[in-house]
Every structure is written in structure tokens, then in C-alpha cells.
Design a protein around this motif. Sequence first.
Motif, PDB file in Angstrom:
ATOM      1  N   GLU A  46      42.377  37.287  35.215  1.00 40.25           N
ATOM      2  CA  GLU A  46      42.742  38.299  34.233  1.00 40.25           C
ATOM      3  C   GLU A  46      41.500  38.773  33.480  1.00 40.25           C
ATOM      4  O   GLU A  46      40.646  37.992  33.095  1.00 40.25           O
ATOM      5  CB  GLU A  46      43.768  37.741  33.260  1.00 40.25           C
ATOM      6  N   ARG A  47      41.459  40.099  33.253  1.00 41.68           N
ATOM      7  CA  ARG A  47      40.307  40.697  32.595  1.00 41.68           C
ATOM      8  C   ARG A  47      40.718  41.266  31.246  1.00 41.68           C
ATOM      9  O   ARG A  47      41.609  42.120  31.164  1.00 41.68           O
ATOM     10  CB  ARG A  47      39.739  41.787  33.498  1.00 41.68           C
ATOM     11  N   PRO A  48      40.101  40.802  30.147  1.00 40.39           N
ATOM     12  CA  PRO A  48      40.410  41.368  28.828  1.00 40.39           C
ATOM     13  C   PRO A  48      40.135  42.868  28.795  1.00 40.39           C
ATOM     14  O   PRO A  48      39.304  43.381  29.556  1.00 40.39           O
ATOM     15  CB  PRO A  48      39.453  40.610  27.890  1.00 40.39           C
ATOM     16  N   GLU A  49      40.805  43.578  27.905  1.00 38.73           N
ATOM     17  CA  GLU A  49      40.648  45.025  27.809  1.00 38.73           C
ATOM     18  C   GLU A  49      39.225  45.426  27.440  1.00 38.73           C
ATOM     19  O   GLU A  49      38.774  46.522  27.771  1.00 38.73           O
ATOM     20  CB  GLU A  49      41.632  45.598  26.777  1.00 38.73           C
ATOM     21  N   THR A  50      38.519  44.536  26.755  1.00 33.52           N
ATOM     22  CA  THR A  50      37.147  44.847  26.331  1.00 33.52           C
ATOM     23  C   THR A  50      36.143  44.760  27.481  1.00 33.52           C
ATOM     24  O   THR A  50      34.980  45.128  27.315  1.00 33.52           O
ATOM     25  CB  THR A  50      36.710  43.885  25.220  1.00 33.52           C
TER      26      THR A  50
ATOM     27  N   SER B 106      33.034  43.095  34.663  1.00 31.96           N
ATOM     28  CA  SER B 106      33.437  42.144  35.701  1.00 31.96           C
ATOM     29  C   SER B 106      32.920  42.654  37.040  1.00 31.96           C
ATOM     30  O   SER B 106      33.111  43.813  37.386  1.00 31.96           O
ATOM     31  CB  SER B 106      34.970  42.036  35.748  1.00 31.96           C
TER      32      SER B 106
ATOM     33  N   MET C 243      34.811  45.882  31.147  1.00 39.52           N
ATOM     34  CA  MET C 243      34.876  46.988  32.106  1.00 39.52           C
ATOM     35  C   MET C 243      35.093  46.453  33.512  1.00 39.52           C
ATOM     36  O   MET C 243      34.497  45.460  33.914  1.00 39.52           O
ATOM     37  CB  MET C 243      33.566  47.781  32.051  1.00 39.52           C
ATOM     38  N   SER C 244      35.944  47.122  34.274  1.00 38.43           N
ATOM     39  CA  SER C 244      36.164  46.714  35.664  1.00 38.43           C
ATOM     40  C   SER C 244      34.980  47.119  36.528  1.00 38.43           C
ATOM     41  O   SER C 244      34.220  48.043  36.187  1.00 38.43           O
ATOM     42  CB  SER C 244      37.443  47.353  36.204  1.00 38.43           C
TER      43      SER C 244
ATOM     44  N   GLY D 132      36.637  37.000  25.591  1.00 40.99           N
ATOM     45  CA  GLY D 132      37.128  37.492  24.320  1.00 40.99           C
ATOM     46  C   GLY D 132      36.597  36.731  23.126  1.00 40.99           C
ATOM     47  O   GLY D 132      36.666  37.222  21.985  1.00 40.99           O
TER      48      GLY D 132
ATOM     49  N   ARG E  60      27.622  45.147  26.476  1.00 43.07           N
ATOM     50  CA  ARG E  60      28.778  45.622  27.232  1.00 43.07           C
ATOM     51  C   ARG E  60      29.045  44.625  28.350  1.00 43.07           C
ATOM     52  O   ARG E  60      28.131  44.218  29.072  1.00 43.07           O
ATOM     53  CB  ARG E  60      28.511  47.006  27.807  1.00 43.07           C
TER      54      ARG E  60
END
Length: 873
Positions: free
Chosen positions: A476-480, A469, A482-483, A459, A466
Motif C-alpha cells: 500500500e502506498r500513502p497518498e503523499t 515509489s 508519488m507512484s 507516513g 518528495r
Amino acid sequence: PNVTVYVLVRCADKGQLCHRLRAMWQHEPELVRSIGTRVIPVAGDFTSEGLGLGEEDAAVLQRSVTLVIHPGAEISFRKSRRELEETNVAGTKHMLAFAGSMPLLRRFVYLSTAYVAGQRRGTVTEADMGTAFSSHYEASKAKAEALVRASGLPFAVCRPGMIVGDSETGWVRSFNTVYYVLKRLLLGRLRVLPIAPEMPLNLVPVDYVADTVIRIALSPESGGKTFHITCPTASAPRTGELTEYVRAWAKVNLGTELPKPVFAPLSLLKGVGVGYNRRENPGQKSELSNLLTLMPYFFGEQVFERSNTDSICGTSCPHWHDYIHPLLSFACRKNFMHQRGDTVFQQAQVRRESKSYPVCYYDVTPQGIQRVTGGEANRRIQRILGALWAWGIRKGDRVALTGINCVDYMTLEQAIGLLGAVSVPIYYTAPAKEVSLLLQRSGAGWFFIGDSRMMRQAGEMETQARIVSFSAGEGERPETVMSWEAFLAKQEETSHIPPPDPDDLATIRYTSGTTGEPKGVMFSFSQLAWMGEVMTNLLPWQERNSYLSYLSFLPLSHVVEGILASYAPYYLLARVDYYYLNDFGALTAALPKVRPTVFFSVPRFYEKVWDQVTSNPVGKRWLSMDDGALKRGLGEVLRRFVLKKAGIDRCRQLIVGSAPVSEALLLHFRELGIEVHNAYGQTEAPLITINRVGDNVIPTIGTPLPDTTVTAEPDGELIVTGPQVALGYYGMDTESIRDGVLRTGDLGVIHENGHITLRGRKKAFLVTAYGKNISIPKLEERMKDIPGVSEAVLVGEKRPYCTALLWTQGEAADLEERIGEMNRSLSHPEQIRRYRCISTPLSIQAGELTPNLKVKRENVLKHYSEVIEEMYQ
């Protein structure tokens, strides 16, 4: 000269025509330079009617071509009679039909084989044709010859013998026929030869065949004739003398003492081989089946007459003594592996599917060791490749990635390479500010993260790239971000993707700011392949043909781990187990579980192993003993104990590099009977020199790699040229790398025996015990920027972390906080772990300052050695 050559290339996509030729011919720069000018690739397929040509191409060929040379054939004995005839007979029929539409045609040259003589015995004239054949291959070539003779075209038929590599370089694409026997001889696996020692072998070098074919093709006297391009009896080797030559050659060039094979002629095996080759359904490939296939060709019952050939080309033919050395040298350098002309990523893809020599991967985790087969890895890579393409990532695009050492990282990087995109690995310890800078400088449009530490600061990154992960353990993965599942959900077909050219940019390896400002070091696909291949040649001959296991624990963004170690296994014809250690800190626990057969590490690891020796009661006792039989006996027990406890008891070669190593340490290990081989390289040239097994000269850094030249300037600076020298720095022009020449900045001495001793650096950098290059001016200037700090001396050469000596003016109550604030903007290896404030001013009189008040670092380090040692206790 002055001839345009059209090359029929079987290729689904016309855009790949030139690529296929460049890949096949990358060993011949002159040929590659001619593509598109004198050499014109044409898309087609001679197994199709009309050669599969488009109307425009067909018209160009019909009005332009005066000479057709048809060497295309299916030569595998593993193919059925139907498959062989589809290519060799029907294909020739199509070629003849199209050639008949060429009004300017002067000659149609067909490359057959001398073995259309079949099972004829004695002298075989150039007019003779066999009736009973030893294989479906021979029969198909004979049928094709008959079509050529009946065509009514101005033909010439060329019948080569057993073709081997180039007489000067040894180069050959496929290691079949006699090579199969040579390799087993060199491995000591062929103890009995079922033929007579006086049996001649009909070997002809490929360059001799090519030159002879051209002479025949251009000769006005060759029309309607057949030509044996075979080896005259006087120039051919006998199996006995060839075997003895190979044994002598192996002793000198491979350091291998081969057993003397026994000759036990069994002519009945020829009949067994003929029967085997005539089967309609070829069985699985095996060592026995390969030998049976070759049996009919190792009973010299034929003498090939050469009247037509001699009349046009003369009687000379290379004597086998003149080309056998380059032949063996090239074959051993390539490990007798088929030359595909592919990138290392395509080579890896093929190797992972091997049944005979499987490649398996393992993730070494706190929960245990998890296995992934080569086939499963390929399926994962294919899925990632489909997603990369679907998201619009194309050849030449920069793709950044970071993560722990794991199979997931490997599969992602392999997919990027197969796509022809440019990988940009980043150290997972790099701070967010530096990562943002590297993403911006490289122009990376995507950034893949597979490490929880990097994910936590995602973050904070200032980037347009882009972020994705790619590891289930990223936290934990920030919303920004992509999984991985969302990224893979988008898929497109990839079979049409054009592969990269050998000279395309493959990767940018950034120095992560540890040598001042980050520099992106560029390598091409051909360089990655060369480095992977040459690494295998550093192993002794027997070792590189035996089972290999390797533990990857240094960061994969490092050139040693990410280039040298990562690509080498795919150039071995042996079973390979590749282990990835997910946690660098767990190395000590992981090594005894893996017990690798090859091990590379930085000096710090070996220092720790030696500490175990000196702290062990047995070790202390051994160190205190006088030289003699008793000490040697105890040393042998201690050596085995130390190696087994460290998990390196199966290692065939221990290598140290990436940082200067103590001469005393290497000699201590040698005294215990353990050879540690020092190696030398830089990010700009990952490996330059190494001490080989049997030629380990302490304290040198060894001798240069193959194709590598190291010279010394008058001031002692080492200058390197070789295939491993980087293309340059991305977006930067510098004199240190130019036109394939690297100015290393290291001072050294080149000895008469070729070994090189380092004498230090021209520039101000130190190297930690973990092989990290740290810019001294960068950190000392930052410390002097702290209010109250008047002078700073960085410490860390050959040490596990950096410390500092500080001279302050006035109060410096918040120094601890300021150092911590500075550390947060530095990479992990650069951070100052401890410091000491010195009250005694630096002085010129004490030899600590120059007359113009510059610090003499070496003198300061000596004067405060006790303070420094205290910081590392």
C-alpha cells in the motif's frame, strides 16, 4: 613552457568542452590543471568548412596561432572508403584552408602514417609514397599528404610506425593492432602464427612519437620535409623473441603457463588481408576478421629510412625491452579495454549494448527468475533519466533511494549516475526517525522507495523530500507518495545533458547510525570507476576473461555490494550474468539455482556451511578419522558435496569480509580443500586488502590493493592511502579522513611478506556475524537510561544478533516493554533480541571493574560466557 595550446574539440555543447578534456586526460593531472589557462579548448570540427568555428573563436585563432599540429584522423578499418575520406581527406583540406588564413603561421605539421608506403618492398625513403595500398585507410592518408604538399604552406609531414603505449606507464587509449595479437597470446588462443619468427615489428611508444613531433614542429630545418618516426631495426622486436618474452612475463606476472605457438609463415595471407581491407562494405567484427585486417602489417618487407628524423632528433629510440613490461602490465590491468575516460555509469551503458560480451540481469524472486537483457535495461534507464530531468533534478542534486536488491534498483541508480546527481542509498531496515535524519543531513530533495517495509513507515517520516515509489511490490502506498507511473509520465529529451566530471561527487554512503551518529561517506565518480576496474584485477587472468555470474544479496546500500560488486562487471570483456536476490532470507535456496562463479559473503554464511559439515554423518566420520589417504579420499567427496549443496561449486574464488572471521573456521575449510579468502575494508575505503588466489595466508587480511599503501603507527593503528579512500564525511570535518589519508582505527601488524594481521579496534565498536558495525557506547547508554538498569554490557561480536547482560536495582517489572520500546527506535542490526538480568554485582576484586568503576568488558564476557551461550542457543 610559455606556450598557449588551443585544442579543437568536437562538442555539441560549449559547456562540455572542458569536461571532455578532463575526462580524456584524467590520467595526466598536470594536463587537467592546465585546462583554461595554458590549454584552451575551442569548439569545432575539422570535418566541417571553417572548422565549424564561431566567428569569435575563428578570429582569436587567426591572429594568435603560429603552429598547427593536425593528428586528427579516422583510423578504423571498419569504415568505408567514403567515411575515411570524409574525415582524413576532406578534414585535412578544411584544416589547410583555415591554416592559410593565419598570418603568423610558421609550420603546419601533419601526422600521416609510415604505411602510406603501401605495398612497397625493401627500403622506403622519407620521400617515397606508395601507389598500391593495403587498405582504404592508407589510401586516404596518402591523399591527405598530397594535399598538404600542394598547399603552399610551411609544412612538415610526420609518419609514425605502429604506435603503442607510453614507454614508462604503458598508458594507451585504444588497444588495437599489435595489442590484439598480444591479448590472444596471453589467453592461449593463438597457437599458430602465420609469420616468420625473425619478422621485425615496427613498434614506437606514443611518448616517443609525441616528443619527436614537437621537436620537428619547433625546428626551423623541418620545413617541406617528411619524417619517418619509426623504430630502427636494432630497437625493434622480432616476433619470435617478443612471443617468448610474453610467455615468460605471463608466467611471472599472471601465474599463467602459456603454450608455445608454432610459426608457420604463410605469405599468401598478406594478399588475403589486403583484399579483405579493400572491401567497400566492412562486415561484422570477428576474431578472424581482426586477424585478416592485421595481416598486411605483420610481414616485414619494408625498412623505413630515417635520415630527416635522425638529423633533427638523433638516432636514439626506446628499445622494446625497456617498455614492454609497462605495456603488458597496463594492458592487462585494463583488460585490453578501450579507455573511454567516462564515468562507470557511461561505461556500463556501453557494455550493456555489447553483442560480443553481453551483460544480462536477473531478478531472483519467489515466483521464479526473471531475465532482463542489457539493451532492455538501457531503455529503462533512459526512460528514468528522462523523468529525472523533466522533474528538475540536476547534476549535483542529492537523490536518496532504498529498496530490495533488484533490477529496478539498479536501473534507478544508473540513471541517477548518468545525470551526474548524487545518490544517497539508505538501508531498508532503518527506522523512520533515522531516515528523516539522513534525508535532512544529506539535503536530498527526492527519496525513492522500493521496499514494502520502508513504504509502511513513509507516513511517519519528517522530511521535505518528495517521496516516490519505484517498485510494483511496495504494498500500500500513502497518498503523499508519488507512484512510479506518475513519475515516469513526465519526460524530456536528455541528449543534451552534460555528463559529470571525474572529480564530481557521485555518492554519499551513510553508515545508518550503526557506528554511532550517521556519517555520510563521500566518493567521486573517478573513485567509483577505479574501484570497479580494480576489482576485476583481483581475479586471476584467465578467470577475468571467462564467463562470470554473480549473486547480489547483501543490501545495495552497503559499500561492498553497492560499489565493489555493482560496478566491477562493466570492466570485464566477458559475458556477465548478474543476479539480484529480492529476499535476503532466501539465500540458501537461491545459491544452488544461480551457482555463481564469484562469491562474497559475511562470515555468518560460512559458519552455516561449516555447521552443515559437522552435522552431516559423512562430515562427522571425516572429522573423526586420522590423517591419511582414506581421509583425503573421503574429504574430496565431502568437499564436492558441501560446495554443490551450498551452490558455490562453480566459484573460482570464495571471499569473506565485512566482519572479523574466525581463524579456526578458515583452517577447517582449508583442511577440507576449500580456500576462503579473507578481505578487509571499511565504509570509508570499501576494500583495502585481500588474500589473492595462490597467496591465501591465514589468518591475515591479505595484501593491499594496487595503488594502495598501508602503514602502521607506533601504536599499531593502520593508516591507508589510495584511490579508494573516501573524500571525507558529508558536512563533517574530521581528522580520521584528510587529504586522501584514512586513519582506520584498527590495530594491525604488517609482515615482511606484505600480509597484514588485524589486532582489534582502537574504539569501542563490535561487528556482528553479518558485518554490521554496532556502537557499544550508544546501545549501552540507552539501556542504562531504562529505569532500574544500573549497568549494561552489550554482546554481539561475531554473533548473528545483539544480546545484553543487565544489572538492575530494585524492581524492573516492565523491563521487557522498555527494551521493546528502545528497539523500535533502533535499526534492525542494533536491536537487542535477548537479555539476561545478572544478580551478582560487578566488582573490582573480580576484575570486572577498573578502580574508577569502568566496566572491563572482556573480563565480564569471560565470566558470563555460559549465560551468553545460552542466549544464542
